[in-house]
Scaffold this motif. Structure first.
Motif, PDB file in Angstrom:
ATOM      1  N   GLY A 179       0.818  -1.211   0.000  1.00 51.71           N
ATOM      2  CA  GLY A 179       0.000   0.000   0.000  1.00 51.71           C
ATOM      3  C   GLY A 179       0.849   1.257   0.000  1.00 51.71           C
ATOM      4  O   GLY A 179       0.505   2.263  -0.641  1.00 51.71           O
ATOM      5  N   GLU A 180       1.971   1.222   0.733  1.00 51.91           N
ATOM      6  CA  GLU A 180       2.901   2.345   0.733  1.00 51.91           C
ATOM      7  C   GLU A 180       3.463   2.566  -0.662  1.00 51.91           C
ATOM      8  O   GLU A 180       3.638   3.706  -1.119  1.00 51.91           O
ATOM      9  N   CYS A 181       3.734   1.483  -1.361  1.00 53.13           N
ATOM     10  CA  CYS A 181       4.251   1.573  -2.729  1.00 53.13           C
ATOM     11  C   CYS A 181       3.223   2.217  -3.655  1.00 53.13           C
ATOM     12  O   CYS A 181       3.569   3.041  -4.516  1.00 53.13           O
ATOM     13  N   PHE A 182       1.951   1.872  -3.508  1.00 53.67           N
ATOM     14  CA  PHE A 182       0.890   2.512  -4.283  1.00 53.67           C
ATOM     15  C   PHE A 182       0.846   4.008  -3.995  1.00 53.67           C
ATOM     16  O   PHE A 182       0.773   4.844  -4.911  1.00 53.67           O
ATOM     17  N   ASP A 183       0.873   4.379  -2.711  1.00 50.78           N
ATOM     18  CA  ASP A 183       0.766   5.794  -2.332  1.00 50.78           C
ATOM     19  C   ASP A 183       1.949   6.612  -2.848  1.00 50.78           C
ATOM     20  O   ASP A 183       1.782   7.744  -3.328  1.00 50.78           O
ATOM     21  N   LYS A 184       3.160   6.050  -2.772  1.00 52.28           N
ATOM     22  CA  LYS A 184       4.334   6.803  -3.211  1.00 52.28           C
ATOM     23  C   LYS A 184       4.408   6.894  -4.732  1.00 52.28           C
ATOM     24  O   LYS A 184       4.901   7.883  -5.276  1.00 52.28           O
ATOM     25  N   THR A 185       3.907   5.874  -5.426  1.00 53.18           N
ATOM     26  CA  THR A 185       3.819   5.961  -6.882  1.00 53.18           C
ATOM     27  C   THR A 185       2.841   7.059  -7.279  1.00 53.18           C
ATOM     28  O   THR A 185       3.113   7.859  -8.189  1.00 53.18           O
ATOM     29  N   ALA A 186       1.715   7.123  -6.591  1.00 54.86           N
ATOM     30  CA  ALA A 186       0.731   8.171  -6.880  1.00 54.86           C
ATOM     31  C   ALA A 186       1.307   9.558  -6.602  1.00 54.86           C
ATOM     32  O   ALA A 186       1.094  10.502  -7.374  1.00 54.86           O
ATOM     33  N   LYS A 187       2.057   9.690  -5.505  1.00 57.29           N
ATOM     34  CA  LYS A 187       2.652  10.984  -5.179  1.00 57.29           C
ATOM     35  C   LYS A 187       3.672  11.387  -6.233  1.00 57.29           C
ATOM     36  O   LYS A 187       3.736  12.552  -6.646  1.00 57.29           O
TER      37      LYS A 187
ATOM     38  N   LEU B 159       3.627  10.657  -9.334  1.00 60.29           N
ATOM     39  CA  LEU B 159       2.930  11.017 -10.566  1.00 60.29           C
ATOM     40  C   LEU B 159       1.973  12.192 -10.381  1.00 60.29           C
ATOM     41  O   LEU B 159       1.258  12.564 -11.323  1.00 60.29           O
ATOM     42  N   GLY B 160       1.927  12.754  -9.161  1.00 65.29           N
ATOM     43  CA  GLY B 160       1.070  13.904  -8.908  1.00 65.29           C
ATOM     44  C   GLY B 160      -0.407  13.578  -8.851  1.00 65.29           C
ATOM     45  O   GLY B 160      -1.247  14.412  -9.233  1.00 65.29           O
ATOM     46  N   LEU B 161      -0.741  12.383  -8.368  1.00 60.00           N
ATOM     47  CA  LEU B 161      -2.136  11.938  -8.362  1.00 60.00           C
ATOM     48  C   LEU B 161      -2.863  12.236  -7.062  1.00 60.00           C
ATOM     49  O   LEU B 161      -4.045  11.944  -6.935  1.00 60.00           O
ATOM     50  N   GLY B 162      -2.160  12.777  -6.076  1.00 59.38           N
ATOM     51  CA  GLY B 162      -2.828  13.136  -4.831  1.00 59.38           C
ATOM     52  C   GLY B 162      -2.883  11.994  -3.841  1.00 59.38           C
ATOM     53  O   GLY B 162      -2.291  10.930  -4.024  1.00 59.38           O
TER      54      GLY B 162
ATOM     55  N   PRO C  44      -6.502   4.213  -4.842  1.00 61.18           N
ATOM     56  CA  PRO C  44      -7.645   4.314  -5.759  1.00 61.18           C
ATOM     57  C   PRO C  44      -7.329   5.099  -7.025  1.00 61.18           C
ATOM     58  O   PRO C  44      -7.829   4.769  -8.101  1.00 61.18           O
ATOM     59  N   ALA C  45      -6.471   6.137  -6.903  1.00 65.85           N
ATOM     60  CA  ALA C  45      -6.127   6.938  -8.083  1.00 65.85           C
ATOM     61  C   ALA C  45      -5.317   6.120  -9.083  1.00 65.85           C
ATOM     62  O   ALA C  45      -5.553   6.185 -10.296  1.00 65.85           O
ATOM     63  N   VAL C  46      -4.350   5.346  -8.590  1.00 66.40           N
ATOM     64  CA  VAL C  46      -3.546   4.504  -9.472  1.00 66.40           C
ATOM     65  C   VAL C  46      -4.433   3.478 -10.169  1.00 66.40           C
ATOM     66  O   VAL C  46      -4.336   3.263 -11.386  1.00 66.40           O
ATOM     67  N   GLU C  47      -5.324   2.843  -9.429  1.00 70.38           N
ATOM     68  CA  GLU C  47      -6.198   1.832 -10.028  1.00 70.38           C
ATOM     69  C   GLU C  47      -7.119   2.444 -11.082  1.00 70.38           C
ATOM     70  O   GLU C  47      -7.347   1.855 -12.145  1.00 70.38           O
TER      71      GLU C  47
ATOM     72  N   ALA D 243      -1.028   7.041 -17.302  1.00 66.52           N
ATOM     73  CA  ALA D 243      -1.915   5.877 -17.293  1.00 66.52           C
ATOM     74  C   ALA D 243      -1.126   4.596 -17.568  1.00 66.52           C
ATOM     75  O   ALA D 243      -1.364   3.561 -16.924  1.00 66.52           O
ATOM     76  N   ASP D 244      -0.173   4.657 -18.494  1.00 64.28           N
ATOM     77  CA  ASP D 244       0.630   3.469 -18.813  1.00 64.28           C
ATOM     78  C   ASP D 244       1.525   3.073 -17.638  1.00 64.28           C
ATOM     79  O   ASP D 244       1.708   1.876 -17.368  1.00 64.28           O
ATOM     80  N   ILE D 245       2.103   4.059 -16.964  1.00 65.52           N
ATOM     81  CA  ILE D 245       2.932   3.749 -15.791  1.00 65.52           C
ATOM     82  C   ILE D 245       2.081   3.105 -14.703  1.00 65.52           C
ATOM     83  O   ILE D 245       2.486   2.114 -14.083  1.00 65.52           O
ATOM     84  N   CYS D 246       0.892   3.662 -14.462  1.00 64.46           N
ATOM     85  CA  CYS D 246       0.000   3.091 -13.446  1.00 64.46           C
ATOM     86  C   CYS D 246      -0.361   1.649 -13.787  1.00 64.46           C
ATOM     87  O   CYS D 246      -0.349   0.768 -12.915  1.00 64.46           O
ATOM     88  N   ALA D 247      -0.692   1.397 -15.043  1.00 65.48           N
ATOM     89  CA  ALA D 247      -1.075   0.047 -15.456  1.00 65.48           C
ATOM     90  C   ALA D 247       0.095  -0.921 -15.332  1.00 65.48           C
ATOM     91  O   ALA D 247      -0.062  -2.052 -14.855  1.00 65.48           O
TER      92      ALA D 247
END
Length: 363
Positions: free
Chosen positions: A168-176, A178-181, A186-189, A239-243
């Motif tokens: 979950g930390e990895c999801f949050d830091k990836t979102a940060k 990429l500037g997803l908030g 949920p933003a990455v998904e 979007a491609d990075i998130c996927a």
């Protein structure tokens, strides 16, 4: 039996009341479930600020207890026990919930139960599903990534854990990055649904290595390097990075958990019914992860079970339910001098791989 539960371990202030009939099977009824999310307070900081979280819990907890009792149409004297998250978590928030629960228990002379937040996640599936012990549990959240055997309340054996970051930390830091908030998962998904998961060849840490431990720090670094190499990022790039990231996470978990399924079968060959893999924690709400694990279980002869989406993230229903599970086993309630804990591993006998110090093992 009715138990009021309080959850204040991070950035949700939650109160719930759960009922189970005497001599029950493993299914109960939610009489009340109220949650105040602090996302607005923390969003501008890009993560949870412990001091702000503790103050928000303190401001809201009394009103939420009143709301839960009103929703259930009950008074405090109608309850059989008061349960609260006793740890692990942000210590300021845990203290608020524990002290509120102790006050209620003392005022009405009710049993008090200090519940391990992780045990709440681990047992919550039995509130809504007929799941017998033992079962295999994947606990995935912002702070934890563990694979455990669950034999009953308080009886856990850790088969694997992360050696660095939680998924979950990895999801949050990836979102940060990429500037997803915030929150990031949920933003990455959401963005991953429009992305090409094959564009970036991201690593799958610990792939095919012995054991059931996890690692995600290398994946997080690879995402940063991939994003930096193609700056500035277009919407399709993001979007491609998130996927690609989400796909790498699901493939990594598939490999590690597949080993856990085989180990569980060897440990419990006498099981008459199909064994169960239960996934719990905030990341359990991710649909690609659920689909991957469902297919893995189908291949290996396991039932795949996850709590309803609204019970995957932090909530007080799971705390109240864990209290009911403990009371059903005849466990003696906790004394009112029990201390809140910032660290509280489910398997106290497992060797700590990260974060061991004066406060004990992190996980």
């Amino acid at each position: 039996m009715r138990v009021l539960g309080i959850e204040t371990s991070c950035d949700e202030t939650a109160v719930a009341i759960v009922e189970a009939p005497a001599g029950r099977g493993p299914v109960g009824t939610i009489l009340a479930n109220v949650v105040y999310s602090q996302q607005t307070e923390h969003r501008r900081f890009g993560g949870v600020v412990p001091e702000i979280a503790a103050r928000a819990h303190l401001e809201r907890i009394d009103g939420l207890v009143e709301d839960a009792l009103a929703e259930a149409k009950l008074g405090l004297d109608d309850l059989d026990a008061i349960a609260a998250t006793g740890g692990p978590g942000l210590i300021g928030g845990v203290m608020v919930g524990v002290m509120a629960a102790k006050g209620l228990a003392f005022a009405r002379q009710k049993p008090f139960l200090a519940i391990n937040h992780l045990e709440g996640h681990a047992l919550s599936v039995r509130l809504t599903e007929q799941v017998d012990f033992p079962y295999l549990l994947l606990l995935v959240s912002g702070g934890h990534c563990q694979l455990l055997t669950v034999r009953g309340p308080g009886d856990f054996t850790r088969l694997g854990t992360t050696i660095d970051d939680a998924v979950g930390e990895c999801f949050d830091k990836t979102a940060k990055l990429l500037g997803l908030g915030f929150p990031g998962g949920p933003a990455v998904e959401r963005l991953a649904t429009d992305g090409d998961a094959r564009r970036f060849a991201l690593p799958r840490p610990m792939w095919r290595k012995p054991g059931c431990d996890f690692s995600f720090s290398g994946l997080k670094t690879a995402v940063r390097q991939a994003a930096t190499a193609i700056q500035p990022l277009s919407e399709q790039d993001v979007a491609d990075i998130c996927a690609s990231f989400q796909h790498a996470v699901s493939r990594t978990l598939k490999d590690r958990i597949g080993r856990g399924l085989q180990r569980f079968k060897l440990e419990f060959p006498e099981l008459q019914e199909k064994p169960a893999l239960v996934v719990a924690g905030g990341v359990a709400a991710n649909n690609e992860l659920r689909g991957t694990l469902q297919a893995l279980c189908d291949t290996n002869g396991f039932r795949f079970i996850a709590p309803p989406l609204h019970l995957c993230t932090d909530n007080a229903v799971m705390i109240a339910w864990a209290g009911l599970e403990r009371m059903a086993t005849g466990v003696i309630p906790d004394d009112l001098d029990v201390q809140p804990r910032s660290r509280w591993p489910l398997d106290a006998n497992a060797t700590a791989l990260i974060g061991h110090g004066r406060r004990g093992a992190k996980a």
